[in-house]
Design a protein around this motif. Sequence first.
Motif, PDB file in Angstrom:
ATOM      1  N   ARG B  69       0.885  -1.156   0.000  1.00 21.60           N
ATOM      2  CA  ARG B  69       0.000   0.000   0.000  1.00 21.60           C
ATOM      3  C   ARG B  69       0.934   1.220   0.000  1.00 21.60           C
ATOM      4  NH1 ARG B  69      -5.134   1.710   0.417  1.00 21.60           N
ATOM      5  NH2 ARG B  69      -5.774   3.133   2.048  1.00 21.60           N
ATOM      6  N   ASP B  71       0.692   4.309  -0.802  1.00 20.69           N
ATOM      7  CA  ASP B  71       0.212   5.607  -0.340  1.00 20.69           C
ATOM      8  C   ASP B  71      -1.135   5.387   0.321  1.00 20.69           C
ATOM      9  OD1 ASP B  71      -0.245   6.191  -3.818  1.00 20.69           O
ATOM     10  OD2 ASP B  71      -1.731   5.423  -2.417  1.00 20.69           O
ATOM     11  N   GLY B  72      -1.864   6.462   0.571  1.00 20.48           N
ATOM     12  CA  GLY B  72      -3.121   6.319   1.296  1.00 20.48           C
ATOM     13  C   GLY B  72      -4.280   5.777   0.496  1.00 20.48           C
ATOM     14  N   SER B  73      -4.074   5.581  -0.816  1.00 19.46           N
ATOM     15  CA  SER B  73      -5.220   5.167  -1.615  1.00 19.46           C
ATOM     16  C   SER B  73      -4.990   3.890  -2.427  1.00 19.46           C
ATOM     17  CB  SER B  73      -5.645   6.293  -2.556  1.00 19.46           C
ATOM     18  OG  SER B  73      -4.586   6.630  -3.417  1.00 19.46           O
TER      19      SER B  73
END
Lengths: 115, 114
Positions: B69, B71-73
């Motif tokens: 993952r 990054d945050g998205s």
Amino acid sequence: AQTVTQSQPEMSVQEAETVTLSCTYDTSESDYYLFWYKQPPSRQMILVIRQEAYKQQNATENRFSVNFQKAAKSFSLKISDSQLGDAAMYFCAYRIADPGNQFYFGTGTSLTVIP
Amino acid sequence: EPEVTQTPSHQVTQMGQEVILRCVPISNHLYFYWYRQILGQKVEFLVSFYNNEISEKSEIFDDQFSVERPDGSNFTLKIRSTKLEDSAMYFCASSEVGGVETQYFGPGTRLLVL
């Protein structure tokens, strides 16, 4: 081991009629969830209906309902007033009621709706 | 209604090449999954991911597979050295934490290894 069995590879139904898709599962767990997913030709799986094993009442979503028989480990899907858009592959799935647990899928039933 | 999205929709690669399949889960979901479906067969679980680490993986998910993952998205599945038998539809899914935790599936990436 958790297994999900769908014994009907293909089913067909006349438009506006009712059809029942069967699903059985094997588990030693007491707390779990059961799902029916629809996979149209576009291939994205869409949730149709779900059932918590601790609930005795059968789940219903509009024209879709289930017959959940916990002792028999059976979870059939009934589609009433079948529509052309109901034509798809239907997957039965099972999940243990622990957070983040994986789904176990059956092999699917391909439903054809005859106009 | 929020949806899980996946890119690319189709990927063709040569055997031995690395591929990265991308997924954007539903924004408030915290569990992420990868499944695959070989043509004509059942959907099979590969891996689940929570709190930035793998929480469960199947026998299929061997050393050639990894998830991240970054990054945050995004949530990615990397296959390091593809084999012919990796040809399949790969589905990403996500779920909330708590309750029934229904998994919502993306449209899939069809991977063809030549």
